[in-house]
Scaffold this motif. Structure first.
Motif, mmCIF file in Angstrom:
data_model
loop_
_atom_site.group_PDB
_atom_site.id
_atom_site.type_symbol
_atom_site.label_atom_id
_atom_site.label_comp_id
_atom_site.label_asym_id
_atom_site.label_seq_id
_atom_site.Cartn_x
_atom_site.Cartn_y
_atom_site.Cartn_z
ATOM 1 N N LEU A 1 55.811 41.549 8.551
ATOM 2 C CA LEU A 1 55.268 42.852 8.945
ATOM 3 C C LEU A 1 53.770 42.763 9.210
ATOM 4 C CD1 LEU A 1 57.150 45.201 6.463
ATOM 5 C CD2 LEU A 1 57.424 45.144 8.940
ATOM 6 N N ASN A 2 53.060 42.114 8.304
ATOM 7 C CA ASN A 2 51.609 41.979 8.480
ATOM 8 C C ASN A 2 51.280 41.241 9.772
ATOM 9 O OD1 ASN A 2 51.142 43.347 6.086
ATOM 10 N ND2 ASN A 2 51.024 41.476 4.883
ATOM 11 N N ASP A 3 52.047 40.223 10.076
ATOM 12 C CA ASP A 3 51.834 39.468 11.306
ATOM 13 C C ASP A 3 52.094 40.335 12.535
ATOM 14 O OD1 ASP A 3 51.428 36.931 12.809
ATOM 15 O OD2 ASP A 3 53.540 37.248 13.332
ATOM 16 N N ARG A 4 53.137 41.116 12.513
ATOM 17 C CA ARG A 4 53.505 41.953 13.659
ATOM 18 C C ARG A 4 52.473 43.039 13.939
ATOM 19 N NH1 ARG A 4 56.752 39.335 16.998
ATOM 20 N NH2 ARG A 4 58.021 38.033 15.673
ATOM 21 N N PHE A 5 51.796 43.504 12.901
ATOM 22 C CA PHE A 5 50.808 44.560 13.098
ATOM 23 C C PHE A 5 49.399 44.017 13.335
ATOM 24 C CE2 PHE A 5 54.075 47.189 10.932
ATOM 25 C CZ PHE A 5 54.242 48.097 11.954
ATOM 26 N N ARG A 6 49.258 42.721 13.381
ATOM 27 C CA ARG A 6 47.942 42.122 13.602
ATOM 28 C C ARG A 6 47.347 42.534 14.962
ATOM 29 N NH1 ARG A 6 48.726 36.721 11.689
ATOM 30 N NH2 ARG A 6 48.677 37.817 9.730
ATOM 31 N N ASP A 7 48.201 42.723 15.960
ATOM 32 C CA ASP A 7 47.729 43.072 17.303
ATOM 33 C C ASP A 7 47.671 44.572 17.559
ATOM 34 O OD1 ASP A 7 47.397 40.401 18.024
ATOM 35 O OD2 ASP A 7 49.487 40.237 18.700
ATOM 36 N N GLY A 8 47.915 45.365 16.556
ATOM 37 C CA GLY A 8 47.844 46.808 16.733
ATOM 38 C C GLY A 8 49.013 47.519 16.090
ATOM 39 N N HIS A 9 48.916 48.820 16.054
ATOM 40 C CA HIS A 9 49.924 49.637 15.381
ATOM 41 C C HIS A 9 50.782 50.440 16.349
ATOM 42 C CE1 HIS A 9 46.522 52.326 16.102
ATOM 43 N NE2 HIS A 9 47.416 53.288 16.131
ATOM 44 N N HIS A 10 50.681 50.178 17.620
ATOM 45 C CA HIS A 10 51.340 51.004 18.637
ATOM 46 C C HIS A 10 52.846 50.791 18.775
ATOM 47 C CE1 HIS A 10 50.065 47.275 20.608
ATOM 48 N NE2 HIS A 10 51.124 47.426 21.374
ATOM 49 N N VAL A 11 53.362 49.637 18.381
ATOM 50 C CA VAL A 11 54.770 49.330 18.658
ATOM 51 C C VAL A 11 55.735 50.363 18.064
ATOM 52 C CG1 VAL A 11 56.631 47.643 18.393
ATOM 53 C CG2 VAL A 11 54.334 46.883 19.050
ATOM 54 N N PRO A 12 55.670 50.717 16.776
ATOM 55 C CA PRO A 12 56.663 51.687 16.290
ATOM 56 C C PRO A 12 56.538 53.060 16.951
ATOM 57 C CG PRO A 12 55.086 51.162 14.554
ATOM 58 C CD PRO A 12 54.810 50.234 15.697
ATOM 59 N N PHE A 13 55.325 53.446 17.350
ATOM 60 C CA PHE A 13 55.151 54.735 18.019
ATOM 61 C C PHE A 13 55.793 54.734 19.402
ATOM 62 C CE2 PHE A 13 51.856 54.864 14.808
ATOM 63 C CZ PHE A 13 51.986 56.147 14.321
ATOM 64 N N SER A 14 55.973 53.544 19.986
ATOM 65 C CA SER A 14 56.544 53.449 21.334
ATOM 66 C C SER A 14 57.994 53.913 21.395
ATOM 67 C CB SER A 14 56.445 52.009 21.852
ATOM 68 O OG SER A 14 57.429 51.180 21.270
ATOM 69 N N TYR A 15 58.648 54.090 20.265
ATOM 70 C CA TYR A 15 60.046 54.517 20.246
ATOM 71 C C TYR A 15 60.200 56.035 20.357
ATOM 72 C CZ TYR A 15 60.977 49.717 19.182
ATOM 73 O OH TYR A 15 61.041 48.350 19.273
#
Length: 176
Positions: A83-97
């Motif tokens: 999880l920490n690795d996935r959010f390293r580039d930003g927090h936008h991915v879960p909001f994209s859903y």
């Protein structure tokens, strides 16, 4: 019906849409939502997206939410590192859903927050599990989430493939 027709027949697909006036900011707020009953795998999937939105803002609360959603199988150190690795580039991915969240608006969802979850033709391939799909405004194909039913009948997060790469938000894209 031919094999081709069965593979491409989406008539049996089931879709559910969830609307949140606000996203939960604590485990108690999440547990107060009607979806917290987790009587359907769709409810557990919708709450997972909410928890993933919280995680980058507050890892402790996000972890509490995800652990609750996972039931008797809390996050492992590997899961937390992932999880920490996935959010390293930003927090936008879960909001994209959520509806309206696209690269052009930096993945800012419409309000109220609306989320549509679909079961495809292989959703029930494994008894006790449900494979669902959620479309991202930054990807060409929907992403997968797998839920597992407990012996009490509630649904828990088993695995998610929601935090994979999507198109960059416009403000972060040097080519936009």
């Amino acid at each position: 019906m031919s094999i081709f027709d069965r593979l491409n027949n989406n008539a049996g697909d089931s879709t559910q849409t969830f609307t949140f006036t606000a996203l939960p900011e604590s485990l108690a707020q999440m547990q107060a939502l009607p979806e917290a009953a987790r009587q359907t795998p769709y409810q557990a999937a919708a709450l997972t997206v909410c928890a993933l939105c919280v995680y980058p803002a507050d890892k402790t609360i996000g972890t509490e939410m995800l652990n609750w959603l996972r039931g008797p199988r809390p996050l492992s150190p590997f899961d937390i590192s992932f999880l920490n690795d996935r959010f390293r580039d930003g927090h936008h991915v879960p909001f994209s859903y959520f509806a309206g969240a696209v690269p052009e608006n930096d993945y800012t969802p419409n309000r109220p927050f609306t989320l549509t979850i679909t079961a495809g033709p292989y959703a029930d391939a494994n008894p006790g599990y449900k494979k669902l799909h959620i479309r991202s405004g930054g990807a060409d194909s929907p992403r997968e989430i797998v839920l597992r039913q407990t012996s009490e009948g509630t649904w828990c997060l088993w695995d998610q493939f929601l935090l994979v790469g999507i198109r960059q938000p416009k403000s972060q894209n040097p080519w936009a």
